[in-house]
Design an enzyme around this catalytic site. Structure first.
Site, PDB file in Angstrom:
ATOM      1  N   ARG A 119       0.807  -1.225   0.000  1.00 49.16           N
ATOM      2  CA  ARG A 119       0.000   0.000   0.000  1.00 49.16           C
ATOM      3  C   ARG A 119       0.838   1.272   0.000  1.00 49.16           C
ATOM      4  O   ARG A 119       0.369   2.348   0.370  1.00 49.16           O
ATOM      5  CB  ARG A 119      -0.991   0.014   1.176  1.00 49.16           C
ATOM      6  CG  ARG A 119      -2.034  -1.086   1.119  1.00 49.16           C
ATOM      7  CD  ARG A 119      -3.227  -0.755   1.989  1.00 49.16           C
ATOM      8  NE  ARG A 119      -4.247  -1.790   1.881  1.00 49.16           N
ATOM      9  CZ  ARG A 119      -4.441  -2.741   2.775  1.00 49.16           C
ATOM     10  NH1 ARG A 119      -3.678  -2.805   3.845  1.00 49.16           N
ATOM     11  NH2 ARG A 119      -5.392  -3.628   2.609  1.00 49.16           N
ATOM     12  N   LYS A 141       2.499  11.742 -10.200  1.00 49.04           N
ATOM     13  CA  LYS A 141       1.775  10.866 -11.122  1.00 49.04           C
ATOM     14  C   LYS A 141       2.605   9.625 -11.409  1.00 49.04           C
ATOM     15  O   LYS A 141       3.784   9.710 -11.718  1.00 49.04           O
ATOM     16  CB  LYS A 141       1.469  11.585 -12.435  1.00 49.04           C
ATOM     17  CG  LYS A 141       0.281  12.522 -12.379  1.00 49.04           C
ATOM     18  CD  LYS A 141      -0.064  13.009 -13.775  1.00 49.04           C
ATOM     19  CE  LYS A 141      -1.298  13.892 -13.779  1.00 49.04           C
ATOM     20  NZ  LYS A 141      -1.640  14.352 -15.141  1.00 49.04           N
ATOM     21  N   GLU A 183       8.471  20.040 -22.894  1.00 50.70           N
ATOM     22  CA  GLU A 183       7.753  20.342 -21.649  1.00 50.70           C
ATOM     23  C   GLU A 183       8.141  21.714 -21.107  1.00 50.70           C
ATOM     24  O   GLU A 183       7.317  22.423 -20.520  1.00 50.70           O
ATOM     25  CB  GLU A 183       8.016  19.256 -20.600  1.00 50.70           C
ATOM     26  CG  GLU A 183       7.502  17.870 -20.971  1.00 50.70           C
ATOM     27  CD  GLU A 183       5.986  17.744 -20.917  1.00 50.70           C
ATOM     28  OE1 GLU A 183       5.305  18.710 -20.489  1.00 50.70           O
ATOM     29  OE2 GLU A 183       5.471  16.685 -21.311  1.00 50.70           O
ATOM     30  N   LYS A 223       5.685  23.962 -12.310  1.00 47.41           N
ATOM     31  CA  LYS A 223       4.933  22.728 -12.042  1.00 47.41           C
ATOM     32  C   LYS A 223       4.603  22.597 -10.563  1.00 47.41           C
ATOM     33  O   LYS A 223       3.518  22.139 -10.194  1.00 47.41           O
ATOM     34  CB  LYS A 223       5.697  21.500 -12.535  1.00 47.41           C
ATOM     35  CG  LYS A 223       4.851  20.239 -12.402  1.00 47.41           C
ATOM     36  CD  LYS A 223       5.241  19.128 -13.326  1.00 47.41           C
ATOM     37  CE  LYS A 223       4.226  17.993 -13.225  1.00 47.41           C
ATOM     38  NZ  LYS A 223       4.583  16.835 -14.068  1.00 47.41           N
ATOM     39  N   GLU A 233      -5.669  16.763  -9.982  1.00 45.75           N
ATOM     40  CA  GLU A 233      -6.094  17.150 -11.328  1.00 45.75           C
ATOM     41  C   GLU A 233      -7.612  17.302 -11.461  1.00 45.75           C
ATOM     42  O   GLU A 233      -8.239  16.778 -12.367  1.00 45.75           O
ATOM     43  CB  GLU A 233      -5.568  16.133 -12.351  1.00 45.75           C
ATOM     44  CG  GLU A 233      -5.494  16.702 -13.766  1.00 45.75           C
ATOM     45  CD  GLU A 233      -4.770  15.785 -14.734  1.00 45.75           C
ATOM     46  OE1 GLU A 233      -5.457  15.163 -15.548  1.00 45.75           O
ATOM     47  OE2 GLU A 233      -3.535  15.697 -14.655  1.00 45.75           O
ATOM     48  N   ARG A 237      -4.563  21.683 -12.630  1.00 49.06           N
ATOM     49  CA  ARG A 237      -3.504  20.778 -13.073  1.00 49.06           C
ATOM     50  C   ARG A 237      -3.748  20.252 -14.486  1.00 49.06           C
ATOM     51  O   ARG A 237      -2.822  19.825 -15.172  1.00 49.06           O
ATOM     52  CB  ARG A 237      -3.338  19.624 -12.087  1.00 49.06           C
ATOM     53  CG  ARG A 237      -2.112  18.758 -12.393  1.00 49.06           C
ATOM     54  CD  ARG A 237      -1.755  17.794 -11.285  1.00 49.06           C
ATOM     55  NE  ARG A 237      -0.570  17.022 -11.639  1.00 49.06           N
ATOM     56  CZ  ARG A 237       0.069  16.203 -10.836  1.00 49.06           C
ATOM     57  NH1 ARG A 237      -0.349  16.041  -9.589  1.00 49.06           N
ATOM     58  NH2 ARG A 237       1.137  15.530 -11.236  1.00 49.06           N
ATOM     59  N   ASN A 241      -1.600  19.477 -19.261  1.00 45.68           N
ATOM     60  CA  ASN A 241      -1.821  18.553 -20.364  1.00 45.68           C
ATOM     61  C   ASN A 241      -1.926  19.261 -21.715  1.00 45.68           C
ATOM     62  O   ASN A 241      -2.331  18.630 -22.709  1.00 45.68           O
ATOM     63  CB  ASN A 241      -3.095  17.737 -20.123  1.00 45.68           C
ATOM     64  CG  ASN A 241      -2.911  16.723 -19.006  1.00 45.68           C
ATOM     65  OD1 ASN A 241      -1.988  15.916 -19.043  1.00 45.68           O
ATOM     66  ND2 ASN A 241      -3.781  16.771 -18.018  1.00 45.68           N
ATOM     67  N   HIS A 244      -1.091  17.422 -24.875  1.00 41.05           N
ATOM     68  CA  HIS A 244      -0.963  16.007 -24.551  1.00 41.05           C
ATOM     69  C   HIS A 244      -2.104  15.135 -25.074  1.00 41.05           C
ATOM     70  O   HIS A 244      -1.924  13.926 -25.213  1.00 41.05           O
ATOM     71  CB  HIS A 244      -0.830  15.834 -23.043  1.00 41.05           C
ATOM     72  CG  HIS A 244       0.520  16.193 -22.511  1.00 41.05           C
ATOM     73  ND1 HIS A 244       1.071  17.437 -22.688  1.00 41.05           N
ATOM     74  CD2 HIS A 244       1.438  15.466 -21.822  1.00 41.05           C
ATOM     75  CE1 HIS A 244       2.270  17.464 -22.114  1.00 41.05           C
ATOM     76  NE2 HIS A 244       2.516  16.283 -21.595  1.00 41.05           N
ATOM     77  N   HIS A 248      -0.614  12.026 -26.746  1.00 39.87           N
ATOM     78  CA  HIS A 248      -0.777  10.668 -26.245  1.00 39.87           C
ATOM     79  C   HIS A 248      -1.379   9.749 -27.300  1.00 39.87           C
ATOM     80  O   HIS A 248      -1.025   8.566 -27.389  1.00 39.87           O
ATOM     81  CB  HIS A 248      -1.632  10.666 -24.981  1.00 39.87           C
ATOM     82  CG  HIS A 248      -0.900  11.120 -23.762  1.00 39.87           C
ATOM     83  ND1 HIS A 248      -1.532  11.407 -22.575  1.00 39.87           N
ATOM     84  CD2 HIS A 248       0.420  11.334 -23.534  1.00 39.87           C
ATOM     85  CE1 HIS A 248      -0.644  11.793 -21.676  1.00 39.87           C
ATOM     86  NE2 HIS A 248       0.549  11.749 -22.236  1.00 39.87           N
ATOM     87  N   HIS A 263       8.242  11.065 -26.401  1.00 38.77           N
ATOM     88  CA  HIS A 263       7.156  11.789 -25.736  1.00 38.77           C
ATOM     89  C   HIS A 263       7.258  13.288 -26.011  1.00 38.77           C
ATOM     90  O   HIS A 263       6.259  13.941 -26.342  1.00 38.77           O
ATOM     91  CB  HIS A 263       7.204  11.543 -24.226  1.00 38.77           C
ATOM     92  CG  HIS A 263       6.195  12.338 -23.462  1.00 38.77           C
ATOM     93  ND1 HIS A 263       4.839  12.112 -23.555  1.00 38.77           N
ATOM     94  CD2 HIS A 263       6.333  13.385 -22.597  1.00 38.77           C
ATOM     95  CE1 HIS A 263       4.181  12.965 -22.780  1.00 38.77           C
ATOM     96  NE2 HIS A 263       5.069  13.750 -22.196  1.00 38.77           N
TER      97      HIS A 263
END
Length: 361
Positions: A119, A141, A183, A223, A233, A237, A241, A244, A248, A263
């Site tokens: 956990r 993330k 980025e 960031k 998010e 946040r 993206n 993205h 993606h 990427h």
């Protein structure tokens, strides 16, 4: 050395981030490594030089080190199982620490494995690519790709620290440096026009290591502010993206068809597409759109796909994006250079025009 601390409300601890040169040797002191019951390191193939420094600094025996292939191809359930097995074999407990050395794919994968083992056990990132230093390692993330969709499975768990040693970038191929600059450019576009103008003023390879310390630190500041305001998010946040949704989809298709597309390259192309959409729906002017695309190009990044990708396939993948509600594609768009808005619904003809605009000529 410069230092930030990412403080989020959902967890009790902060996540310190150090940016500078020759920092790897200082990790035992910076991260208080001696306080953990056990320490292991996981690296990707591209980080072997950094791993050697890390092993020496932490005095790790060979059996406490795992090297993975690297890249998006390892971010799947097989990679996850390999890490869980390694953790069990090393008898890690809830007071253990996992140190990563590699790019963004590695930090995503190892972070998810650590977040789900017992956990959640502590992990510390030593990002060895520019992309990971300014983006992937920050914010908590974690995740893997599943059923052809990038980062479909994952969680949010903050690292106990991030050590961005600029000297770790010295052996990176220029293509990897350019990938990270995507980025950096994005941070300027969504939050800081002056920063955007600065980082697109010359090709990415022209910046010295000391200048990169300042650039990486500013991107980390941007960031950090966004993550602290919205860790999970729910709103702000989402602006991270920008570019993205298209990116993606292109990455997923490239991975499926064996096309070489990093990427950062995909994000640069996605930003060009989503900037065009921002213009076509009346949020920014044509002049601003042209400034965005010229800035991306000036940084040495692509604004078109390396090979033709059918719009129908891209649209299908975009419909499975995590930001959507149902099958309705929701985009991050620009209100101006330096400010973004999220959850934008775009007419199909405009979306199709944008996907046509990034096809190779």
């Amino acid at each position: 050395m410069k230092q930030l601390s990412v403080q989020v409300a959902r967890v009790e601890r902060s996540s310190p981030l150090w940016v500078g040169r020759r920092l790897i040797e200082e990790i035992p002191t910076l991260a208080r490594v001696s306080e953990y019951s056990a320490v292991v390191a996981v690296a990707d193939e591209g980080a072997k030089a950094v791993l050697a420094r890390l092993v020496e600094a932490l005095k790790l025996p060979h059996e406490h080190v795992l090297v993975l292939p690297g890249g998006e191809g390892m971010k799947d359930t097989d990679g996850l199982h390999a890490l869980w097995r390694f953790f069990v074999e090393q008898k890690l407990d809830r007071r253990s620490l996992v140190v990563t050395a590699g790019g963004g794919a590695l930090s995503d994968l190892v972070g998810f494995a650590a977040a789900t083992y017992m956990r959640g056990i502590a992990f510390l990132h030593v990002p060895t690519t520019l992309l990971a230093q300014v983006d992937a390692s920050i914010g908590g993330k974690t995740g893997i790709n599943f059923m052809g969709v990038k980062n479909l499975l994952g969680s949010i768990m903050q690292p106990v620290g991030i050590v961005a040693d600029i000297d770790a970038l010295s052996t990176l191929p220029e293509r990897e440096l350019r990938s990270g600059f995507a980025e950096i450019v994005k941070h300027g576009l969504i939050c800081d026009r002056e920063y955007f103008e600065r980082v697109t003023s010359r090709p990415c390879a022209a910046w010295s290591p000391d200048e990169l310390v300042e650039i990486v630190f500013r991107s980390c500041e941007i960031k950090k502010a966004v993550v602290e305001a919205d860790e999970t998010e729910q709103g702000l946040r989402k602006t991270l993206n920008f570019g993205h949704t298209v990116a993606h989809a292109a990455e997923s298709l490239a991975l499926e068809e064996g096309i070489s597309l990093s990427h950062g390259e995909a994000v640069a192309i996605g930003m060009a597409a989503e900037a065009l959409i921002s213009w076509k729906v009346g949020l920014i002017s044509e002049e601003s759109f042209k400034r965005v695309t010229s800035g991306i190009a000036q940084a040495g990044l692509p604004v078109a796909l390396p090979t033709r990708m059918p719009a129908a396939k891209l649209r299908s993948l975009m419909a499975r994006d995590k930001k959507n509600i149902g099958a309705q594609v929701r985009l991050v768009l620009l209100k101006q250079i330096g400010e973004a808005c999220y959850d934008q619904i775009v007419p199909d003809p405009v979306l199709n025009e944008a996907l046509a605009s990034i096809q190779p000529r």
